[in-house]
Design an enzyme around this catalytic site. Structure first.
Site, short mmCIF file in Angstrom:
data_model
loop_
_atom_site.label_atom_id
_atom_site.label_comp_id
_atom_site.label_asym_id
_atom_site.label_seq_id
_atom_site.Cartn_x
_atom_site.Cartn_y
_atom_site.Cartn_z
N GLY A 12 0.72 -1.25 0.00
CA GLY A 12 0.00 0.00 0.00
C GLY A 12 0.74 1.30 0.00
N THR A 13 2.09 1.31 0.09
CA THR A 13 2.74 2.62 0.13
C THR A 13 4.25 2.48 0.04
OG1 THR A 13 2.75 4.72 1.32
CG2 THR A 13 3.08 2.75 2.63
N THR A 14 4.91 3.61 -0.12
CA THR A 14 6.37 3.70 0.03
C THR A 14 6.69 4.98 0.78
OG1 THR A 14 6.75 2.55 -2.07
CG2 THR A 14 8.60 3.77 -1.13
N ASP A 29 5.14 8.39 -1.36
CA ASP A 29 4.25 8.47 -2.52
C ASP A 29 2.92 9.04 -2.05
OD1 ASP A 29 3.28 6.27 -1.07
OD2 ASP A 29 2.50 5.33 -2.87
N LYS A 45 0.88 11.50 3.37
CA LYS A 45 1.48 10.47 4.21
C LYS A 45 2.63 10.99 5.06
CE LYS A 45 0.22 6.94 0.83
NZ LYS A 45 0.69 5.85 -0.04
#
Length: 210
Positions: A12-14, A29, A45
């Site tokens: 789901g994310t970096t 991201d 984020k």
């Protein structure tokens, strides 16, 4: 239950954090997903929780946002009652205690805390049950293996702010290219130094991406 939640945190994310000469850099991201649905292309984020401290979020949006609100409130209470600033490790210890108290029904959150205090610059990663590790650089989320490849190859201690921004952007960009759950409209970057938290202009980041 906890094992399943740990697996969810891998998607789901970096997010990336790294220590430079006089500052720390946080980057992420901006893609938010619900399973295979892209729920947002502009997710924020990186959250500022104190004058010179911010965190990156990976995991469940509700859990990470709730933790950020609790942390802000606890920091303000401490400052009002003690008349003193919390150090970055102090903030992380506070957060670790919150996470540890909920270990049987853990928050779905993998966070990087970055900040500057009287003792210098700090990047500290913290897991869903309060385990913490201070490092020169860190990455979380499903794109982290790709981001770590860029960081391992390019990071140097004592690098200047501009070089740190370039490497952070390159790490997140590489993850967006190869990780199906990372992406979004923008790469978000925050610089934290003795003067506070400053978000890098998105147009500047787009120039770096080119």
């Amino acid at each position: 239950m906890e094992g399943k939640q740990q697996e969810i945190l891998k998607t789901g994310t970096t997010t990336v954090g790294l220590v430079c000469r006089d500052c720390v850099i946080l980057a992420s991201d901006s893609k938010s997903t619900l399973g295979y649905l892209v729920s947002s292309k502009t997710a924020e984020k990186i959250i500022q929780v104190d004058e010179r401290i911010a965190l990156t979020t990976a995991g469940g949006s509700g859990d990470t946002q709730a933790l950020a609100r609790i942390l802000k409130a606890e920091i303000n209470i401490y400052k009002m009652t003690r008349g003193a600033e919390l150090t970055v490790p102090g903030v992380v210890t506070l957060l670790a205690n919150i996470l540890q108290s909920a270990r049987y029904y853990p928050y779905m959150a993998m966070l990087i805390i970055g900040g500057v205090d009287k003792d210098g610059t700090h990047i500290i990663s913290i897991d869903p049950v309060g385990g913490m590790e201070e490092e020169k650089y860190a990455s979380t989320g499903s794109g982290s293996p790709i981001a770590y490849g860029v960081l391992e190859d390019n990071y140097q201690e004592g690098m200047l702010k501009e070089d740190g921004i370039k490497i952070a952007v390159r790490a997140v960009r590489a993850a967006r290219e190869r990780d199906i759950f990372s992406g979004g409209k923008d790469i978000l970057v925050a610089v934290i130094d003795k003067n506070g938290v400053e978000f890098v202009n998105k147009e500047k980041i787009k120039e770096l991406i080119k």
